[in-house]
Scaffold this motif. Sequence first.
Motif, PDB file in Angstrom:
ATOM      1  N   ASP A  97      -0.782 -35.012 -37.647  1.00  0.00           N
ATOM      2  CA  ASP A  97      -1.477 -33.641 -37.741  1.00  0.00           C
ATOM      3  C   ASP A  97      -1.183 -32.639 -36.453  1.00  0.00           C
ATOM      4  N   GLY A  98      -1.020 -33.630 -35.316  1.00  0.00           N
ATOM      5  CA  GLY A  98      -0.469 -32.579 -34.137  1.00  0.00           C
ATOM      6  C   GLY A  98      -2.036 -31.918 -33.416  1.00  0.00           C
ATOM      7  N   THR A  99      -2.984 -32.126 -34.024  1.00  0.00           N
ATOM      8  CA  THR A  99      -4.374 -31.494 -33.527  1.00  0.00           C
ATOM      9  C   THR A  99      -5.536 -32.544 -33.239  1.00  0.00           C
ATOM     10  N   CYS A 100      -5.477 -33.596 -33.644  1.00  0.00           N
ATOM     11  CA  CYS A 100      -6.531 -34.587 -33.301  1.00  0.00           C
ATOM     12  C   CYS A 100      -6.732 -34.978 -31.843  1.00  0.00           C
ATOM     13  N   CYS A 103      -3.467 -37.197 -31.245  1.00  0.00           N
ATOM     14  CA  CYS A 103      -2.235 -36.550 -30.986  1.00  0.00           C
ATOM     15  C   CYS A 103      -2.131 -35.629 -29.693  1.00  0.00           C
ATOM     16  N   CYS A 111      -3.097 -41.451 -34.850  1.00  0.00           N
ATOM     17  CA  CYS A 111      -3.753 -40.267 -35.794  1.00  0.00           C
ATOM     18  C   CYS A 111      -3.802 -40.705 -37.096  1.00  0.00           C
TER      19      CYS A 111
HETATM   20 ZN   LIG Z   1      -3.643 -36.573 -34.956  1.00  0.00          ZN
END
Ligand SMILES: [Zn+2]
Length: 352
Positions: A97-100, A103, A111
């Motif tokens: 997701d690149g946002t948690c 990440c 993730c």
């Molecule tokens: Zn993530």
Amino acid sequence: MYNAKAYSAASATSPLVSTTITRRDPTEHDVQIQILYCGICHSDLHTVRNEWSAFVPTVYPCVPGHEIVGRVTNIGSAVTKFKPGDIAAVGCMVDSDGTCPECLAGLEQFCANTTYTYNAPDKHLGGVTYGGYSDRIVVDQRFVLHVPANLNLAGAAPLLCAGITTYSPLHHWGVTKGKKVGVVGLGGLGHMGVKFAHALGAHVVVFTTSPHKKEDAFRLGADEVVISKNADEVQKHAGSFDFILDTVSDDHDINAHINLLRRDGNITLVGAPEKPLRVSAFGLITGRRSLSGSPIGGIAETQEMLDFCGQHNITADVEVIPIQKVNEAYGRLLRSDVKYRFSIDMASLKSE
Ligand SMILES: [Zn+2]
Ligand SMILES: NC(=O)c1ccc[n+]([C@@H]2O[C@H](COP(=O)([O-])OP(=O)(O)OC[C@H]3O[C@@H](n4cnc5c(N)ncnc54)[C@H](OP(=O)(O)O)[C@@H]3O)[C@@H](O)[C@H]2O)c1
Ligand SMILES: [Zn+2]
């Protein structure tokens, strides 16, 4: 969408056979890669045979492969990291997701929304992702890595899983010069663990069930080699290890190794046997020892590992095979008969 050649298994008991799969056209952030080499990881075999069904059931047809090195053939309009003609590599993950928090910390392997390279829901095309036993793949540039120019590509491919999976826990547990490190199992992961622990300056002891691997173990960087079946030989090391990396792919007695740790020592499982291991509480209690696991590594750490390999001229010892020999290779993997990683020359797919 376009077609790619691949090898897939239709069921847990089917051999891998030639097939055609669909890949997406590169979106603006994607890199399209012509695959040159793909390593054969024991995880491919576990997955193809649905041995991890209790954890992640296999969806068929299954195209495994997550040790990928190739050449960039096309890029999306927003891609900045690569250009056509570059050598590029892909490991076990193709998205997250690149946002948690994981990440954001560069720990995409933790993730909750990671997309694995094969046997994971494919966000773009539906169905599941297809891995590297194929001539082409399309991956978001965030998950594509650079291979140092001095590395042999067939030997570099296994770094993308066997390499990072051993490099990451050695760093996490502080292996440096002067530490005593055990590596259990001299297969694809194990031989990389030996190379890395040696390069980090540790005193490395290999535990193997295969006496014929002894000479190779020394050549790969071991300071001592113990045949695990010889209890006396094993016992000589009781209470002495700072860290042990267990890479064994099948059921085994982990307690024998726990007892070799010094006070506060750690044993980390990277091997992922089908069935749970039996652990004696006493081995852990008596030395305040710990038992951990470790999955692959994050993308930044994977690039760091590749750069480390470039600096130290480290690659896997590979037996390069055409894809037509993949089923035979699986049989040999189960007999611990590989020195020390199979790397598939994907040019062999052209004749299919
Ligand atoms: Zn993530
Ligand atoms: N944690 C992760 O992220 C991660 C990543 C990749 C792979 N893995 C897992 O790690 C394991 C190893 O993968 P690999 O590709 O290195 O496999 P591999 O090349 O088959 O090596 C496994 C080695 O374990 C030893 N072994 C096998 N069966 C044994 C048994 N019954 N008792 C004792 N030793 C035994 C053998 O070494 P000797 O001949 O020297 O005894 C064998 O060469 C697999 O379970 C794989 O799925 C985990
Ligand atoms: Zn793997």
